[in-house]
Each structure stands twice: as C-alpha cells, then as structure tokens.
Design an enzyme around this catalytic site. Structure first.
Site, PDB file in Angstrom:
ATOM      1  CG  ASP A  11     -78.459 -18.732  17.948  1.00 38.97           C
ATOM      2  OD1 ASP A  11     -78.175 -17.940  17.032  1.00 38.97           O
ATOM      3  OD2 ASP A  11     -77.819 -19.788  18.173  1.00 38.97           O
ATOM      4  CG  ASP A  22     -80.937 -18.788   9.761  1.00 37.74           C
ATOM      5  OD1 ASP A  22     -80.666 -18.342   8.625  1.00 37.74           O
ATOM      6  OD2 ASP A  22     -80.576 -19.916  10.154  1.00 37.74           O
ATOM      7  CG  HIS A  44     -74.099 -18.127  13.749  1.00 38.06           C
ATOM      8  ND1 HIS A  44     -75.338 -18.571  14.109  1.00 38.06           N
ATOM      9  CD2 HIS A  44     -74.158 -16.775  13.778  1.00 38.06           C
ATOM     10  CE1 HIS A  44     -76.128 -17.535  14.347  1.00 38.06           C
ATOM     11  NE2 HIS A  44     -75.433 -16.432  14.149  1.00 38.06           N
ATOM     12  N   GLY A  45     -70.880 -20.933  14.867  1.00 35.54           N
ATOM     13  CA  GLY A  45     -69.946 -22.058  14.798  1.00 35.54           C
ATOM     14  C   GLY A  45     -68.581 -21.694  15.355  1.00 35.54           C
ATOM     15  N   GLY A  46     -68.541 -20.811  16.349  1.00 36.83           N
ATOM     16  CA  GLY A  46     -67.271 -20.346  16.911  1.00 36.83           C
ATOM     17  C   GLY A  46     -66.438 -21.452  17.549  1.00 36.83           C
ATOM     18  CB  THR A  60     -69.994 -27.635  19.714  1.00 32.58           C
ATOM     19  OG1 THR A  60     -71.058 -27.486  18.767  1.00 32.58           O
ATOM     20  CG2 THR A  60     -69.567 -29.089  19.749  1.00 32.58           C
TER      21      THR A  60
HETATM   22 ZN   LIG Z   1     -75.889 -20.495  14.238  1.00 32.87          ZN
END
Ligand SMILES: [Zn+2]
Length: 276
Positions: free
Chosen positions: A82, A104, A202-204, A228
């Site tokens: 990731d 990224d 991302h940030g699900g 998180t």
């Molecule tokens: Zn991410």
C-alpha cells in the site's frame, strides 16, 4: 495455496457486484485475525503493508508472513503493497513475494504520475503481479487536504497506465475516526461513465457502512481500504487485555486476547462488502 493477485480478486468483484476489503496490517496479530475473519465469512481478503507497517517490519519479512498465511487459508489472499512511493519500494515488494503493488504518484503532476505509474505497472505485470495507481489526491484527517478526481483525467490515467485498479478521490479522507463524511456519488458515477476498471476507495473507515454496502453492490468500487476502524478495535482490545491484570508482563499472553475481538470487528467490516 490461495495466494492471488489483485486483478484475480477484483475482476470477479467488478462483474458480480461486490467489493473486497484492503485491510491495513501492522503486524502478525492483525494479519492473522484478518485472514481468520475472511475464512469465517468465506470471502477474499487483501492484506496491505503500508508505510507505517514497513517502518516497523522490513518488506521481505512481511512478504513471508503474508505468503505463509495465504498458504494455509481457505479463501483467496492478496499480498499487497500500500502506498509505494518509488519504483524501488515496488521492486522490493515484488522481489519479496507480494502479488500486488500500489504506486502512489498522486502528489505529482498528471503527466509524471501517468509515466511513472505506467512503468511500474509494466514491471509488475512482467513479474505476474498486479498494480494499483491513484488519480486525484486523497487527503489526511488533520493533515493535507484532498484534490477530487477529475473524470477525464481518470479515463486518461486508466488508459495510459494499464493499472489493474485505480484509487480515486471522491470525498474520502485517510485516518478518519468517525463516519460523518460520506462519498460524492455523483463524482463516482462520472468516473464510472468513462472508465471500465475496478475503483478503489482509500480512507474507507470514514465511509458510512450503509454507503459501503450500497456501493460495493452497485458501483465499480471493488476495493475499500480499511485501516483506522480496525486499528481502533485492536487498540481497545489491547488496552483491555493489558488493564485486566496489572501483574501480567508476557506479551504473547496479552496479545492473545486481542484475537477474538479483532476477528469479530473484521467480520462486521467484511459483511458489508458481500454481494446480494
Ligand atoms: Zn491510502
């Protein structure tokens, strides 16, 4: 051996109307619980090694751990890097047995992001490994702000890079501890209208569960990254295990008690991504 590439789990998800969880791992305890939860739910799982995981444990070690878990699992397991920030990060992951790498380049200008991602996708594909890229910028809670994905740029990115999955910025934010935001569905539909590849959020953790469920079934979003939310579940279980007996000092004894609560929290996350 149920080790698979990202393309192998996301293509069926795209066709059949479900999503696969990209679960952010930090160590043996959480990756083991994630695979146990996926087996209990009978669904594939993507184990992800992000920057903070790699800071703690070298990639070659993580590759071995992921592959060991995949070998014993009854469900497909993807070993995914990731947020690789350089071609070197991705190359080391490929050499370490990962079956998928995310490059990224989202902080770079469009042309640079496309050129670098295309080169990494080519390197990955030559090794039989999948590649995820990011277009637009997904910001960080309390940190850098987001730049929403432009659908035309997304179409160009998908076409010119050859990635297997594309992370987009549609109201999602990394590291959110609550679920108040929600995604911009109009922007998701605009991206879908011009691209035919699996999309990644991302940030699900910050996405309301009802919206995760609806989009998993009814959109091209095939992968939700969850970090998180499960780190909070693990942290709470760990704190409770430590506090239960102040005389206890053996860490294996303490960590054992995080397993069941984390499996339960992970199963709840996975359930929302299943098809009808
Ligand atoms: Zn991410």
């Amino acid at each position: 051996m149920t080790l698979q590439t990202l393309a192998e789990v996301l293509q069926p998800a795209l066709r059949q109307g479900h999503a696969v969880a990209g679960l952010v791992t930090l160590g043996w305890e959480d990756m083991r619980a994630y695979v146990a939860a996926a087996e209990a739910e009978g669904c594939p799982v993507i184990l992800q090694a992000g920057p903070s995981c790699r800071e703690h444990t070298p990639l070659p070690v993580l590759g071995k751990m992921f592959r060991h878990l995949a070998e014993g699992a009854s469900v497909p397991v993807v070993a995914h890097l990731d947020h690789g920030y350089t071609a070197e990060d991705c190359r080391i992951a490929i050499d370490s047995g990962f079956t998928s790498v995310m490059f990224d380049g989202s902080r770079k200008p469009l042309a640079e992001n496309i050129a670098e991602t295309a080169a990494i996708a080519e390197m990955a594909h030559a090794a039989g490994v999948s590649c995820e890229g990011e277009i637009g910028f997904v910001g960080y809670s309390g940190g850098e702000g987001s730049a929403g994905t432009d659908p035309e740029e997304a179409a160009q990115f998908a076409r010119e890079t050859g990635v297997d999955a594309m992370a987009i910025s549609v109201g999602n934010v990394h590291l959110q501890q609550d679920k108040q935001g929600g995604l911009d569905e109009a922007r998701i539909r605009a991206v879908e209208a011009v691209c035919q590849i699996p999309l990644v959020i991302h940030g699900g953790s910050g996405v309301p569960v009802a919206q995760r469920r609806a989009l998993a079934r009814g959109s091209a979003i095939c992968k939700f990254n969850i970090g998180t939310e499960l780190r909070m579940a693990f942290g709470a279980a760990l704190r409770e295990a430590v506090n239960r007996d102040p005389a206890r000092f053996d860490r294996v004894q303490i960590l054992k008690e995080t397993h069941e609560p984390l499996v339960a929290a992970t199963r709840t996350v996975l359930q929302a991504f299943k098809g009808e």
